[in-house]
Write a protein that holds these residues in place. Sequence first.
Motif, short mmCIF file in Angstrom:
data_model
loop_
_atom_site.label_atom_id
_atom_site.label_comp_id
_atom_site.label_asym_id
_atom_site.label_seq_id
_atom_site.Cartn_x
_atom_site.Cartn_y
_atom_site.Cartn_z
N VAL A 16 0.85 -1.18 0.00
CA VAL A 16 0.00 0.00 0.00
C VAL A 16 0.89 1.23 0.00
N PHE A 17 0.60 2.19 -0.89
CA PHE A 17 1.35 3.43 -0.97
C PHE A 17 0.38 4.60 -0.97
N TYR A 18 0.85 5.76 -0.51
CA TYR A 18 0.10 7.00 -0.63
C TYR A 18 0.45 7.59 -1.99
N ARG A 19 -0.53 7.86 -2.81
CA ARG A 19 -0.30 8.39 -4.15
C ARG A 19 -0.73 9.85 -4.19
N PRO A 20 0.26 10.77 -4.25
CA PRO A 20 -0.08 12.20 -4.30
C PRO A 20 -0.97 12.51 -5.50
N GLY A 21 -2.01 13.29 -5.26
CA GLY A 21 -2.93 13.65 -6.33
C GLY A 21 -4.01 12.63 -6.59
N GLY A 22 -3.97 11.51 -5.89
CA GLY A 22 -4.96 10.46 -6.11
C GLY A 22 -5.95 10.39 -4.96
N SER A 23 -6.90 9.49 -5.06
CA SER A 23 -7.86 9.25 -3.99
C SER A 23 -7.25 8.22 -3.05
N ASN A 24 -6.87 8.63 -1.86
CA ASN A 24 -6.19 7.76 -0.91
C ASN A 24 -7.09 7.46 0.28
N ILE A 25 -7.50 6.22 0.40
CA ILE A 25 -8.33 5.77 1.50
C ILE A 25 -7.43 5.02 2.48
N CYS A 26 -7.56 5.35 3.76
CA CYS A 26 -6.73 4.72 4.79
C CYS A 26 -7.09 3.24 4.91
N PRO A 27 -6.08 2.35 4.88
CA PRO A 27 -6.38 0.92 5.04
C PRO A 27 -6.77 0.56 6.47
N GLY A 28 -6.51 1.45 7.43
CA GLY A 28 -6.84 1.17 8.82
C GLY A 28 -8.25 1.57 9.21
N GLY A 30 -10.45 3.71 6.88
CA GLY A 30 -11.32 4.00 5.74
C GLY A 30 -11.56 5.48 5.47
N ARG A 31 -10.91 6.35 6.23
CA ARG A 31 -11.07 7.79 6.01
C ARG A 31 -10.02 8.28 5.03
N SER A 32 -10.10 9.56 4.66
CA SER A 32 -9.20 10.05 3.61
C SER A 32 -8.53 11.38 3.94
N HIS A 33 -8.24 11.65 5.22
CA HIS A 33 -7.53 12.88 5.59
C HIS A 33 -6.11 12.51 6.00
N TRP A 34 -5.13 13.13 5.35
CA TRP A 34 -3.73 12.74 5.53
C TRP A 34 -2.85 13.92 5.88
N TYR A 35 -1.82 13.68 6.70
CA TYR A 35 -0.71 14.60 6.91
C TYR A 35 0.42 14.08 6.04
N CYS A 43 -2.25 9.00 8.40
CA CYS A 43 -3.69 9.22 8.53
C CYS A 43 -3.94 10.14 9.73
N ALA A 44 -4.77 11.15 9.54
CA ALA A 44 -5.05 12.11 10.60
C ALA A 44 -5.92 11.52 11.71
N PHE A 45 -6.58 10.40 11.47
CA PHE A 45 -7.49 9.82 12.45
C PHE A 45 -6.89 8.64 13.21
N CYS A 46 -6.30 7.69 12.51
CA CYS A 46 -5.80 6.49 13.20
C CYS A 46 -4.27 6.37 13.18
#
Length: 68
Positions: A16-28, A30-35, A43-46
């Motif tokens: 699993v990778f974070y792809r800049p400019g893409g739709s990134n869903i957290c595998p932990g 399921g949210r999509s807010h990232w630092y 992931c900003a939540f978990c």
Amino acid sequence: MTRAAPFDPRMRGYAVFYRPGGSNICPGCGRSHWYVGRISAECAFCTVALPLCEPGGGRFDPDGIYVA
């Protein structure tokens, strides 16, 4: 004596990778807010951390192997 098979990165499993400019869903969670940092995103939540897909301007070839 048996010789070991050569390393094949395609056989390492799912990565699993974070792809800049893409739709990134957290595998932990399921949210999509990232630092996003220089080499990883968290992931900003978990607080699951993922490596960036293109840390140094590199890319992945069609077989999924990282090319710097």
